[in-house]
Design a protein around this motif. Structure first.
Motif, PDB file in Angstrom:
ATOM      1  N   ILE C   8      31.657  62.886 -40.794  1.00 66.53           N
ATOM      2  CA  ILE C   8      31.594  61.984 -41.951  1.00 66.53           C
ATOM      3  C   ILE C   8      32.257  62.636 -43.165  1.00 66.53           C
ATOM      4  O   ILE C   8      33.079  61.999 -43.840  1.00 66.53           O
ATOM      5  N   ILE C   9      31.969  63.917 -43.387  1.00 65.77           N
ATOM      6  CA  ILE C   9      32.620  64.601 -44.517  1.00 65.77           C
ATOM      7  C   ILE C   9      34.137  64.582 -44.338  1.00 65.77           C
ATOM      8  O   ILE C   9      34.886  64.260 -45.264  1.00 65.77           O
ATOM      9  N   GLY C  10      34.569  64.864 -43.144  1.00 65.87           N
ATOM     10  CA  GLY C  10      36.011  64.857 -42.840  1.00 65.87           C
ATOM     11  C   GLY C  10      36.623  63.503 -43.140  1.00 65.87           C
ATOM     12  O   GLY C  10      37.670  63.400 -43.775  1.00 65.87           O
ATOM     13  N   LEU C  11      35.929  62.448 -42.693  1.00 66.62           N
ATOM     14  CA  LEU C  11      36.454  61.092 -42.908  1.00 66.62           C
ATOM     15  C   LEU C  11      36.567  60.792 -44.394  1.00 66.62           C
ATOM     16  O   LEU C  11      37.563  60.223 -44.853  1.00 66.62           O
ATOM     17  N   VAL C  12      35.524  61.194 -45.145  1.00 67.58           N
ATOM     18  CA  VAL C  12      35.541  60.912 -46.586  1.00 67.58           C
ATOM     19  C   VAL C  12      36.730  61.613 -47.231  1.00 67.58           C
ATOM     20  O   VAL C  12      37.491  61.007 -47.988  1.00 67.58           O
TER      21      VAL C  12
END
Lengths: 263, 385, 128
Positions: C8-12
């Motif tokens: 999720i952090i990567g996607l953000v």
């Protein structure tokens, strides 16, 4: 999990491809759009079936050749580089370099040292056109081997293909170097950017306005270079060729040059 | 499978780092060339192709040579090659990538590259070269990857891949034939105007490529648990030997026609290469280096004892590779422009930025090769091949 | 899901990074420049086609002009209203719009486009 992710990626890939195709089709439609305005040649344009030049070497001397070269350089904004990256559309050289393989061992001195004018031969069977991968160089209906600098990708295959050394490549960025220091002599004609090939176009832009090529015009009084249509039996070039013995460069290569030399 | 390339020893990462740095140097030199124009190279109005196109020509051969292991394995069931076909195919992928990069850096207007597709021109050999090279790249990526994936799952490769493999065999021949046609059909370039150009290209390719493959196999065995197999290496070495003999034979044919006929145009190129012409002799040391190394390598490969000893075999293969690299990657292309159409001589020497770009492309190719070989070797280690 | 947090952090980060030019544009806006007509162009009142068309499609028109003149040797343009113009960027277009820096470049710079026309076609000297 593994499976559906893979599926998802596949679908994503295919749909990106699809969107790409659709948008490029859109773009094509847009380019084709417009009000169907008409394009025509200018009314005074010179029309021929096979343009040719006949160079009468006997009438050439240092001064005449310089006049012809100068006229071309000015008309086409040709930068003056003296190194191995030089650009030249029309220039001079000696017999042995112009007609290698046809050298006679004991030439009359007047021929041996005479400056021969060299330029693109506008061959009837041009190898440069055959090899060009983008049709940036092509043969027009009137025989001119034309060059489209907008299309050229700079692969220089045409330079390898031309047996007459008629083509020059823009190694340097003349626009941002040479032409920053020199005023282009002809403000109505473009210069060339780096990375494209250029050569003599037989003054296509002048023929379109009903004018003869710049080099021919410059030496008009001496009749050292004559321009005309080879397919027209009454043309001046045909008459000259009927009356004089004329040779062409490297005819054995089958390119059928359209520049003749009366020696 | 690509994840296997992310786990490796310190040495593996160090190698990648070195290659990335070299790539970076090449890339910055390329940006400089883009800004200044090709004037930063040693090419000129007379010698209008240089080391870029020469590397391209040589590497097309390396790429095509994958067929020398693929053909015996798939058509003649030479089982020893089963383990190394993937190495041949991945070598082809890396080599074709380099070819495409060398074409790209040679263009005056690389941003207009797609004009070749936008305005397709079937009368241009370059158009066909673009098609066969990209097709070959695609074929080898697909075949290599699919077969290796199947191998990893220890199942036979899917049936649909077979036609691709069979097509890839003549396709390999086509890439080097078409590349030879780039040169062999030009009027007025006497050095290139020879009917055996494509045959010469293929012969030298089938020596240089497999020689490199042997060297790579030896390295792979040293740095991993995967052994490509002594028998396979021995079989490939015989291919190198015969291809080398044919290569030299073809050069002798060229020399005979030129010097027995005494036609100046046919002799000039070779004279320039081996003794110099009109006092210009830049390529003389290179040409002799090629000739001497080629002969020594052939003699070495002819002796079974030298061939069977992998240490001496490695030396012979290195000599084969270097000598043929000189022939195609240095002398053949440049000499085509000497003398120029006016029978005068402009010589060519590459510049520093030009060499930096050349090294950069080679490094990028070896980066691709290293990663692909890491994947292949990891899979082989995993299944204990 | 494995590594939920990291993904999720990567996607953000990915989304923010790739939309950053648009986000920047939301915060900071600059008004579009007004192309300035040269006196000669003002006097002529109308270009080879109507202003709306020229604004929207001058690049396509120039593409066609280029091909017709250079490749097809047709150097005369008969406009929709029947008027004839010599097909030439350097002479016809710039002959009238003889203030390329204020007429052409302003918008091109604003839109972030660098047409390669100017690699070869000489702009007429601007009169101060």
């Amino acid at each position: 999990m593994e499976r559906s992710r893979r599926r998802f990626l596949k679908i994503l890939g295919i749909s990106t491809l699809g969107i790409g195709t659709i948008s490029s089709v859109d773009l094509l439609a847009m380019v084709g759009k417009g009000e169907e305005p008409a394009y025509t040649p200018e009314p005074d344009a010179l029309v021929g079936k096979r343009w040719a030049l006949v160079v009468d070497v006997k009438k050439l001397d240092e001064e005449t050749t310089q006049k012809a070269i100068e006229a071309c350089n000015r008309a086409h904004n040709i930068p003056h580089f003296e190194d191995e990256e030089e650009i030249k559309w029309i220039w001079t050289d000696e017999y042995e370099h112009v007609f290698p393989g046809q050298e006679a061992t004991y030439l009359p001195e007047e021929i041996e040292k005479k400056p021969f004018l060299l330029l693109c031969n506008h061959c009837a069977n041009p190898p440069c056109v055959r090899v060009c991968p983008t049709q940036a160089t092509w043969q027009r209906a009137d025989g001119i081997v034309m060059m489209d600098q907008h299309r050229c990708i700079g692969c220089r295959y045409c330079m390898a293909g031309c047996p007459f050394g008629a083509r020059s490549f823009n190694w340097k960025d003349a626009m941002n170097t040479y032409w920053k220091e020199h005023e282009p002599p002809n403000p109505t004609y473009p210069v060339r950017g780096k990375g494209v090939v250029e050569k003599c176009t037989l003054c296509a832009e002048r023929l379109a306005e009903g004018k003869i090529p710049a080099c021919v015009e410059a030496v008009q009084d001496s009749k050292a270079i004559v321009f005309g249509d080879l397919e027209d039996p009454n043309s001046e070039v045909r008459q000259l060729l009927r009356e004089h013995f004329a040779i062409r460069r490297k005819p054995e290569l089958g390119t059928s040059p359209n520049v003749y030399y009366i020696v | 499978m690509l994840e296997t390339a992310l786990k490796g020893s310190k040495k593996y990462w160090l190698l990648l780092l070195v290659l990335v740095v070299l790539h970076g140097i090449g890339a910055s030199a390329f940006l400089y060339q883009l800004k200044k124009g090709l004037t930063v190279t040693g090419m000129s109005r007379d010698v209008s192709w240089g080391i870029y196109i020469a590397q391209f020509t040589f590497l097309v051969g390396v790429a095509a040579s994958a067929v020398m292991v693929v053909l015996p394995y798939y058509l003649h069931n030479v089982k020893e090659f089963g383990k190394i076909t993937i190495l041949g195919e991945f070598l082809a992928v890396a080599a074709v990538s380099m070819c495409l990069m060398f074409i790209l850096v040679d263009l005056g207007k690389p941003m207009r590259m797609l004009n070749v597709i936008l305005h397709p021109t079937p009368n241009s050999v370059l158009f066909w070269d673009m098609i066969v090279l990209n097709g070959y790249l695609f074929l080898n990526i697909v075949i290599g990857w699919v077969v290796l994936s199947a191998e990893r799952k220890e199942i036979p490769p899917p049936k649909w891949i077979k036609p691709f493999i069979y097509v890839s065999i003549p396709w390999a021949v086509s890439i080097h034939t078409v590349t030879a046609f780039l040169y062999a059909g030009l009027p007025g370039r006497h050095f290139w105007l020879t009917a055996i150009m494509a045959a010469r290209f293929l012969a030298s390719a089938f020596a240089a490529g497999p020689a490199l493959l042997i060297l790579l196999c030896l390295i792979v065995r040293k740095v991993s648990k995967f052994d490509p197999g002594k028998e396979a290496i021995q079989k490939v070495s015989k291919i190198v030997l015969y291809a080398m003999i044919v290569s030299i034979f073809f050069v002798v044919l060229e020399l005979f026609t030129a010097f027995y006929s005494q036609i100046p145009w046919h002799m000039q190129g070779f004279v320039y290469n081996f003794v110099g012409l009109h006092g210009k002799s830049n390529l003389v040391p290179w040409s002799w280096a090629f000739a001497i190394m080629a002969v020594i390598a052939t003699l070495m490969l002819l002796v079974p004892a030298i061939r069977h000893n992998e240490k001496t075999l490695a030396v012979a293969c290195a000599l084969v590779f270097i000598s043929l690299w000189i022939e195609k990657g240095v002398t053949l292309v440049i000499t085509g422009f000497i003398p120029n159409p006016f029978e005068t001589i402009t010589q060519y020497v590459p510049t520093v930025p030009e060499l930096a770009i050349t090294v950069g492309v080679w490094a990028t190719g070896f980066l691709v090769l290293t990663i692909l070989y890491k994947v292949a070797v990891s899979v082989k280690e995993e299944i204990g091949a | 899901m494995y590594n939920k947090g990291k993904i999720i952090i990567g996607l953000v980060i990915f989304v923010v990074f790739f939309t950053s030019p648009f986000l920047y544009g939301l915060v900071k806006t600059s008004p579009p420049p007004e192309p300035e007509l040269s006196p000669k162009a003002k006097e002529a009142k109308v270009c080879v086609e109507n202003t709306e068309f020229m604004k929207e499609s001058h690049m396509q028109l120039l593409n066609n002009w280029r091909d017709e003149a250079v490749r097809n040797g047709k150097r005369l343009y008969v406009a929709t209203d029947g008027k004839e113009y010599v097909v030439s960027l350097q002479n016809t277009c710039l002959g009238c719009h003889n203030n390329a820096s204020k007429f052409c470049d302003q918008c091109h710079n604003y839109a972030g486009v660098t047409p390669y026309c100017w690699e070869c076609h000489i702009e007429p000297k601007e009169k101060e």
